[in-house]
Design a protein around this motif. Sequence first.
Motif, short mmCIF file in Angstrom:
data_model
loop_
_atom_site.label_atom_id
_atom_site.label_comp_id
_atom_site.label_asym_id
_atom_site.label_seq_id
_atom_site.Cartn_x
_atom_site.Cartn_y
_atom_site.Cartn_z
N CYS A 35 0.85 -1.19 0.00
CA CYS A 35 0.00 0.00 0.00
C CYS A 35 0.89 1.24 0.00
CB CYS A 35 -0.91 0.01 1.23
SG CYS A 35 -1.97 1.47 1.26
N VAL A 37 0.07 4.28 0.59
CA VAL A 37 -0.42 5.33 1.47
C VAL A 37 0.12 5.12 2.87
CG1 VAL A 37 -2.46 6.40 2.49
CG2 VAL A 37 -2.51 5.66 0.10
N GLN A 38 0.81 6.13 3.38
CA GLN A 38 1.33 6.06 4.74
C GLN A 38 0.30 6.61 5.72
OE1 GLN A 38 4.98 8.17 5.23
NE2 GLN A 38 5.15 7.69 7.38
N SER A 39 -0.30 7.73 5.38
CA SER A 39 -1.31 8.33 6.24
C SER A 39 -2.11 9.35 5.44
CB SER A 39 -0.68 9.01 7.46
OG SER A 39 0.12 10.09 7.06
N LEU A 40 -3.16 9.88 6.05
CA LEU A 40 -3.94 10.92 5.39
C LEU A 40 -4.44 11.92 6.41
CD1 LEU A 40 -7.31 10.47 5.66
CD2 LEU A 40 -6.67 8.48 4.37
N ARG A 41 -4.73 13.12 5.90
CA ARG A 41 -5.27 14.20 6.72
C ARG A 41 -6.51 14.73 6.04
NH1 ARG A 41 -1.99 19.03 7.01
NH2 ARG A 41 -1.18 18.42 5.01
N VAL A 51 -3.06 13.09 1.22
CA VAL A 51 -2.54 11.74 1.41
C VAL A 51 -1.02 11.83 1.45
CG1 VAL A 51 -2.35 9.44 0.40
CG2 VAL A 51 -4.51 10.68 0.26
N ILE A 52 -0.41 11.21 2.44
CA ILE A 52 1.05 11.14 2.51
C ILE A 52 1.45 9.75 2.04
CG2 ILE A 52 3.07 11.27 3.99
CD1 ILE A 52 1.41 13.15 5.81
N ASP A 54 4.16 6.64 0.88
CA ASP A 54 5.26 6.00 1.61
C ASP A 54 6.63 6.58 1.25
OD1 ASP A 54 5.39 4.89 -0.91
OD2 ASP A 54 5.46 2.83 -0.22
N GLU A 58 3.38 14.41 -0.33
CA GLU A 58 2.03 14.70 0.13
C GLU A 58 1.20 15.12 -1.10
OE1 GLU A 58 0.42 16.63 4.07
OE2 GLU A 58 1.26 18.16 2.74
#
Length: 65
Positions: A35, A37-41, A51-52, A54, A58
């Motif tokens: 995946c 995607v590391q993280s999202l805000r 979306v941040i 990997d 951003e």
Amino acid sequence: MLAMELEKKDAALGNRAWDLQRFAEEYAKLYATQCPVQSLRIMKPWGAIFVILDDGREVLVPQPE
């Protein structure tokens, strides 16, 4: 635990439950390793989604109008 309980009552059904568990574990491992995607805000109040990835980039997710 469910697979063990099913195996006690019906061997074929228990085997299918074990197969399903193995499939779910493999899917989870694959998703976790591939995946991007590391993280999202989610920015409030306007709802912009960042979306941040990997690799550290951003990205702003386009929103429908």
